[in-house]
Design an enzyme around this catalytic site. Structure first.
Site, mmCIF file in Angstrom:
data_model
loop_
_atom_site.group_PDB
_atom_site.id
_atom_site.type_symbol
_atom_site.label_atom_id
_atom_site.label_comp_id
_atom_site.label_asym_id
_atom_site.label_seq_id
_atom_site.Cartn_x
_atom_site.Cartn_y
_atom_site.Cartn_z
ATOM 1 C CB SER A 152 -0.811 0.154 1.315
ATOM 2 O OG SER A 152 -1.488 1.203 1.485
ATOM 3 C CE1 TYR A 165 -4.178 -1.850 5.422
ATOM 4 C CE2 TYR A 165 -2.630 -0.150 4.900
ATOM 5 C CZ TYR A 165 -3.746 -1.132 4.467
ATOM 6 O OH TYR A 165 -4.083 -1.301 3.076
#
Ligand SMILES: NC(=O)c1ccc[n+]([C@@H]2O[C@H](COP(=O)([O-])OP(=O)(O)OC[C@H]3O[C@@H](n4cnc5c(N)ncnc54)[C@H](O)[C@@H]3O)[C@@H](O)[C@H]2O)c1
Length: 270
Positions: A152, A165
């Site tokens: 990401s 995350y």
């Protein structure tokens, strides 16, 4: 010649994964589903791993209806990736591994439940390690393998309230680079794909959470929180991410390893 494979000429062939087995985690929805369909369309036999049995059944049906008669079969593997032994076992004998499954919780560190932090790290970092570990013996034996880790922008940049995350994705970047260094002499490449915000259920679920955390109405989250740093003001489509994954599995990418392919609409250009 590089041990990573033959260099294609100017008229490089389309991705052909006939006879290859590809494992995609988190294949029931979002990006994972798009990747499973893309790799199946290239002829791969796809092991679609997810804990969501109903979503996998939908994927199998969608693959069956796909127009490409040359498409490979999609086999559902109902596995919860917190079962790390099951994850490693599922990866044995695969030629292509796409580590994609992910979860998110948006909460300031002081309120972040430690057990959720642990689960995020288990699913998004430890499971990929175990899947790579399970896949490598076969890849090394045949001298060819492709590992693609769906990271990401948050593998490269932090955002507030996403400690688990961001930590998991930064860890995945390191794991991917290490796999690239170890895999190169064996014809195995390992890379990350780094999307900005993609139009998937994971993002849709985040809107309410983000609205609460930032104290703004849900309809303002997209423009004021998610896309503030993106120069291109739209969400990325799952199929666009799947195409980047497909590129990294193809002959044109045999020299591309240990790196991160960023699809972020210019976010990290800031
Ligand atoms: N959506 C985005 O904007 C975005 C942006 C950048 C990166 N990513 C990354 O892309 C990947 C896929 O995200 P998505 O948006 O498609 O999410 P999604 O929620 O649509 O799909 C994730 C899939 O992972 C599965 N999964 C979650 N925990 C699991 C577990 N313990 N065992 C087995 N399966 C499990 C879910 O059932 C689901 O099918 C994630 O790694 C995510 O971090 C997403």
């Amino acid at each position: 010649m590089s041990s990573l494979g033959a260099v294609p000429g100017p008229h490089a062939p389309a991705l052909d994964l006939q006879g290859r087995t590809a494992l995609v985690t988190g294949a029931a929805g979002g990006i994972g589903r798009a990747c499973a369909l893309r790799l199946a369309a290239a002829g791969a036999r796809v092991r679609a791993v997810d804990r969501d049995a109903a979503g996998l059944a939908e994927l199998v049906e969608q693959a069956r209806r796909a127009p490409d008669p040359a498409g490979g079969a999609v086999e559902p593997y109902v596995v919860d990736l917190t079962d790390l032994d099951a994850a490693e076992h599922a990866a044995a004998g695969t030629d292509v591994l796409v580590n994609n499954a992910g979860i998110q919780l948006v909460r300031p560190i002081e309120d972040f439940p430690p057990d959720v932090f642990h689960t995020v790290l288990t699913v998004m970092l430890e499971a990929p390690f175990r899947l790579i570990r399970g896949a490598l013996p076969h890849m090394y034996e045949q001298g060819w393998g492709r590992i693609v880790n769906v990271s990401s922008v948050h593998g490269l940049r932090a955002s507030v309230y996403k400690s688990a995350y961001v930590a998991a994705k930064h860890g995945l970047e390191g794991l991917s680079k290490t796999a690239a260094l170890e895999g190169a002499p064996h014809g195995v490449t390992s890379n990350c794909v780094n999307p900005g915000y993609v139009r998937t259920p994971l993002v849709e679920k985040q809107l309410a959470d983000q609205a609460r955390a930032h104290g703004i109405p849900e309809e303002r989250v997209l423009s004021e929180v998610l896309l503030t740093d993106s120069a291109v003001k739209r969400l990325v489509e799952p199929a666009e991410v799947a195409e980047a994954v497909a590129y990294l599995c193809g002959p044109q990418a045999s020299f591309v390893t240990g790196t991160s392919l960023v699809l972020d609409g210019g976010w990290t250009a800031h």
